[in-house]
Design an enzyme around this catalytic site. Structure first.
Site, PDB file in Angstrom:
ATOM      1  N   ARG A   1      -0.879   9.909   2.117  1.00  0.00           N
ATOM      2  CA  ARG A   1      -0.365   8.658   1.547  1.00  0.00           C
ATOM      3  C   ARG A   1       0.617   8.921   0.396  1.00  0.00           C
ATOM      4  O   ARG A   1       1.503   8.118   0.161  1.00  0.00           O
ATOM      5  CB  ARG A   1      -1.528   7.791   1.050  1.00  0.00           C
ATOM      6  CG  ARG A   1      -2.184   7.014   2.174  1.00  0.00           C
ATOM      7  CD  ARG A   1      -3.316   6.174   1.657  1.00  0.00           C
ATOM      8  NE  ARG A   1      -3.694   5.158   2.634  1.00  0.00           N
ATOM      9  CZ  ARG A   1      -4.783   4.418   2.537  1.00  0.00           C
ATOM     10  NH1 ARG A   1      -5.601   4.557   1.508  1.00  0.00           N
ATOM     11  NH2 ARG A   1      -5.056   3.505   3.442  1.00  0.00           N
TER      12      ARG A   1
ATOM     13  N   GLY B   1      -6.321   4.830  10.089  1.00  0.00           N
ATOM     14  CA  GLY B   1      -7.753   5.131  10.006  1.00  0.00           C
ATOM     15  C   GLY B   1      -8.159   6.392  10.744  1.00  0.00           C
ATOM     16  O   GLY B   1      -7.525   7.445  10.620  1.00  0.00           O
TER      17      GLY B   1
ATOM     18  N   GLY C   1      -7.584  -1.030   6.998  1.00  0.00           N
ATOM     19  CA  GLY C   1      -7.805  -2.471   7.151  1.00  0.00           C
ATOM     20  C   GLY C   1      -6.507  -3.248   7.296  1.00  0.00           C
ATOM     21  O   GLY C   1      -6.433  -4.207   8.070  1.00  0.00           O
TER      22      GLY C   1
END
Ligand code: 3PG
Ligand code: MG
Length: 410
Positions: A40, A367, A390
């Site tokens: 990330r 995920g 999510g």
């Protein structure tokens, strides 16, 4: 409508508050927190480089974990500042607050092209409550707001919605970063009008987590492949026995409705026809799997649990994937974290990469499937891997993401 892009902005000498998703997995090692996966952080580098080139003064805001409005030392972003410095090749200053005088002072020290990371915004309960006064404090040192935190865009928090509302309200610009744009392009535009055949692979534990995605994609897909524990609820709906497998008996009707819709729309709906099964047991008082074997049959014996797809299923799934022009994959085929039960997921991963090599667009919906691909060393062989969890799922369901809505249109 497309959102204003960081590429559209004049940033020379401007203070740009940039929301990033640096919610990265960490573990304690030698008394300090160590980052286990910097995906990330790396994913924001293109945006940061553009802003540096444009001469922006870059103020980074992020959350880490769920500290519930309190200062929790293990959830400090300090290690991220160090990691980012290393990755971007320049010093990233760190401020141990995210609002207040120390932030104002640190921002005043920023040079054009300089970077400052603020402490975890979730140390303040006002962040998740999206309190306007807190959003105003966060926005106090900013001329412009950029959101590159796709992974947090489903949260209507102060740093994702409050701040752009404040900045827009005073006539400032609020734009999407390059990562945000890519996420919206691949999970949004590409799947809105996919090149056919469009093959959707869904896995993971629960039908209830994915049913909205299944329902929406049944309108677009040519083939839907189901693996993971959610397949057992479908198998139950079709009248097979599932033994001790994880199932949601109260979702049989939901599964049946999806099967009916697939047949009405002539969507090929592939479920595993064989499985790897294992015996749930206890070792030293802890849950564990004992004996395991391939179950070459649609019904699973009473005392066994399905833990992966079997070789026949992997072959049938791979065959369907091979012919695809567009692929969306979200969720593993089995308990891939246990190397004994990872083969089905890896075989699907290989098939996705092979299809990509021959021209398919492959989009990995975040995920666990991203984790599995990285674990297999295949992360660079797909078209796009989402950084969202999510957020990806909510976006794939067709929901608006509040953090995106809050940005200015082009
Ligand atoms: C994530 O890791 O999915 C995002 O950073 C959002 O985190 P959250 O689920 O704690 O809001
Ligand atoms: Mg297209």
């Amino acid at each position: 409508m497309a959102k204003l892009s960081v590429n559209d902005l004049d940033l020379q000498g401007k203070r740009v508050l940039t929301r990033v998703d640096y919610n990265v997995p960490m573990a304690e090692g030698d008394g300090a927190m160590v980052i286990n996966d910097d995906t990330r952080i790396r994913a924001t580098l293109p945006t940061l480089k553009v802003m540096i080139e444009k001469g922006a003064k870059i103020i980074l805001a992020a959350h880490l974990g769920r500290p519930k409005g309190e200062r929790v030392d293990s959830m400090s972003l300090q290690p991220v500042a160090e990691k980012l410095s290393e990755l971007i090749g320049q010093t990233v200053a760190f401020c141990d607050q995210c609002v207040g005088d120390t932030v104002t002072e640190a921002v005043a020290q920023l040079k054009e092209g300089g970077l400052l990371l603020l402490e975890n915004v979730r140390y303040h309960p006002e962040e998740e409550a999206n309190e306007t006064a807190f959003a105003e404090q966060l926005a106090a040192n900013a001329d412009i707001y950029v959101n590159d935190a796709f992974g947090a865009a489903h949260r209507a928090h102060a740093s994702t919605v409050g701040v752009p509302t404040v900045v827009t309200g005073r006539g400032g610009q609020c734009a999407a970063g390059l990562l945000m744009e890519r996420e919206l392009q691949f999970l949004g535009d590409e799947l809105e009008s996919p090149d056919n055949p469009f093959v959707v692979i869904l896995g993971g534990a629960k039908v209830s987590d994915k049913i909205k995605v299944i329902d929406r994609l049944l309108e677009k897909a040519d083939t839907i492949i189901i693996g993971g524990a959610m397949a057992y609820t479908f198998k139950l709906a079709k009248g097979f026995t599932v033994g001790k497998s994880l199932v949601e008996p109260d979702k049989i009707n939901v599964a049946q409705a999806a099967l009916d819709k697939a047949s009405e729309r002539s969507v090929q709906f592939l479920l595993p026809t064989d499985n790897l099964i294992a015996e749930p047991t206890e070792i030293d008082g802890k849950f564990a799997f004992g004996d395991y074997r391939v179950n070459d049959c649609e019904n699973i014996p009473d005392d066994m649990e399905g833990v992966d797809i079997g070789p026949k299923s992997a072959e049938a799934f791979s065959e369907a994937i091979k012919g695809a022009k567009t692929i969306l994959w979200n969720g593993p085929m089995g308990i891939f974290e246990d190397s004994r039960f990872a083969e089905g997921t890896y075989n699907v991963a290989k098939a996705v990469c092979e299809a990509t090599a021959t021209g398919a667009i492959s989009i990995i919906g975040g995920g666990d499937s991203v984790k599995a691909l990285n674990k297999a060393g295949l992360g660079d062989q797909v078209t796009f891997m989402s950084t969202g969890g999510g957020a990806s799922l909510e976006f794939l369901e067709g929901n608006e993401l509040p953090g995106v809505t809050a940005l200015n249109d082009k």
